[in-house]
Design an enzyme around this catalytic site. Sequence first.
Site, PDB file in Angstrom:
ATOM      1  N   ASP A 268      44.371  11.061  58.071  1.00  0.00           N
ATOM      2  CA  ASP A 268      45.979  11.240  58.216  1.00  0.00           C
ATOM      3  C   ASP A 268      45.333  11.969  60.042  1.00  0.00           C
ATOM      4  O   ASP A 268      46.134  11.042  60.811  1.00  0.00           O
ATOM      5  CB  ASP A 268      46.636  12.435  57.717  1.00  0.00           C
ATOM      6  CG  ASP A 268      48.097  12.204  58.003  1.00  0.00           C
ATOM      7  OD1 ASP A 268      49.194  10.950  58.371  1.00  0.00           O
ATOM      8  OD2 ASP A 268      48.817  13.376  57.689  1.00  0.00           O
TER       9      ASP A 268
ATOM     10  N   ASP B 101      53.325  12.774  51.364  1.00  0.00           N
ATOM     11  CA  ASP B 101      53.274  13.941  52.489  1.00  0.00           C
ATOM     12  C   ASP B 101      53.528  14.534  51.466  1.00  0.00           C
ATOM     13  O   ASP B 101      53.435  15.643  50.534  1.00  0.00           O
ATOM     14  CB  ASP B 101      53.160  14.468  53.534  1.00  0.00           C
ATOM     15  CG  ASP B 101      53.167  13.273  54.441  1.00  0.00           C
ATOM     16  OD1 ASP B 101      52.379  13.149  54.984  1.00  0.00           O
ATOM     17  OD2 ASP B 101      53.961  12.837  55.529  1.00  0.00           O
TER      18      ASP B 101
END
Length: 476
Positions: A194, A383
């Site tokens: 990420d 997330d």
Amino acid sequence: MDHSIIDALGVEIIGVMSPVSICMLLVVLLLTSLSPASPSSISPPPITAATLVYLESPSDSSSTKFEGALLNAAVFVLLVTVVTFLLVLLYYYHFTNFLKNYMRFSAFFVLASMGGAILLSLLRQFSIPLDAVTFLLVLFNFAAVGVLSVFSPAVPIILRQSYMVVIAVIVAAWFAKLPEWTTWTLLLALAAYDLVAVLAPRGPLRILVELASSRDDDLPALVYEARPTVAASSSSAAVDVASLGAVELQPVDPEISRGNHHVGIGQNSNLDRAIIEMKDLEEERSPLMMSSGSSGGVGGNAGNSNSDRSVIEMENLEGENSVSNHAVVEIERFAGESSPLVSRGDNRDGNAERRRGRSSQSSPSSEVEMFDTTRGVRLGLGDFVFYSVLVGRAAMYDLMTVYACYLAIISGLGCTLILLSVCRHALPALPISITLGVVFYFLTRLLMEPFVVGTSTNLWIHFQGLWERVELAAFL
């Protein structure tokens, strides 16, 4: 001034942390309720994309588990990278309809298949009788309403946000079934991915965000949007424009008097124009939205820099005459302080020019324009999923580790949001939170829990001995 940028920043942080906390709580409750009573009844982990190379076994050594977990994490990150680049490629060549249909199918599959399996497990766990026809009917309606809620702009924002959290809970509950070593290694690998994918110059997620920003379009992904809350004062209008996702502006009757209302209407004698002035005495824009310019549009300054008005022209093509009708919205903000983090897109002026160009043509049909007046912080659904996977894995060990991981994740998310307000561009939400969560988990499990348990045991033994001596002294 009643409300400052710090107050608005707190509202944004709460608007993001609340659904994240709810998602983690639901995952913990779900895993706790579905956990088997005895270790012997634990089912083997499922074979998924995260366990293609190595399937962990309790009899394997620690080195074997670690090597297999590294291989699983590498393969899974590679698959995610390939799929993300494929998504960018399809979006670059304007295959938006295909992407939307694929996301609809994915959401329906998650709600119907994975959610149905979890629901069936809950029914068995709590011995709730339900026939197959009713079960399938309820499941189909639940999945269909979920898809409509997530992808239809006509549903209330609270329903869309609720289904986003439900999807994240379902996916996180499935990911939490992965083997322990694979889970921790995979979380750290995804945090590193990420970080690179968002911040690297040629990162796939960065390219995707830049493409969506250049087209003034939504991201082709499942994204949770926290709409900012605008506080209403006693002197503000009853119509709260900024709390809506889009404001529908229609032709207004020019005969309505202006009076003392905050929404006043006037009429120009030369042109058939209707002017609506909306005054918000306390409104502040979202403090966590990036700014790419200061040109006109909703939330921007129209005209020179000294003006505090945002003017939007909307065409009204109902008339047949050569002079078009216009509706002009002027939003006056007397509450002075403008947030430096408010999103003001540069392409709003281009949209306004195109609307003015179209307004010179007449049409017998009426057209309704939809404007996105304000957008809050947007957090990817992935997330939510991996935050909840971390807390769910901690819940399989002890509640003390759950508290530690939860505080670490929330602290990391708060730091990310503060950095977002400073950097003013898209930031990865996983690295800080996941790193802190993993570190706190092992610190709590290896250091804090033995210390607390040992101290509590010694105190209890000392208390019992003291109580026995007191009883003996009272007897004597």
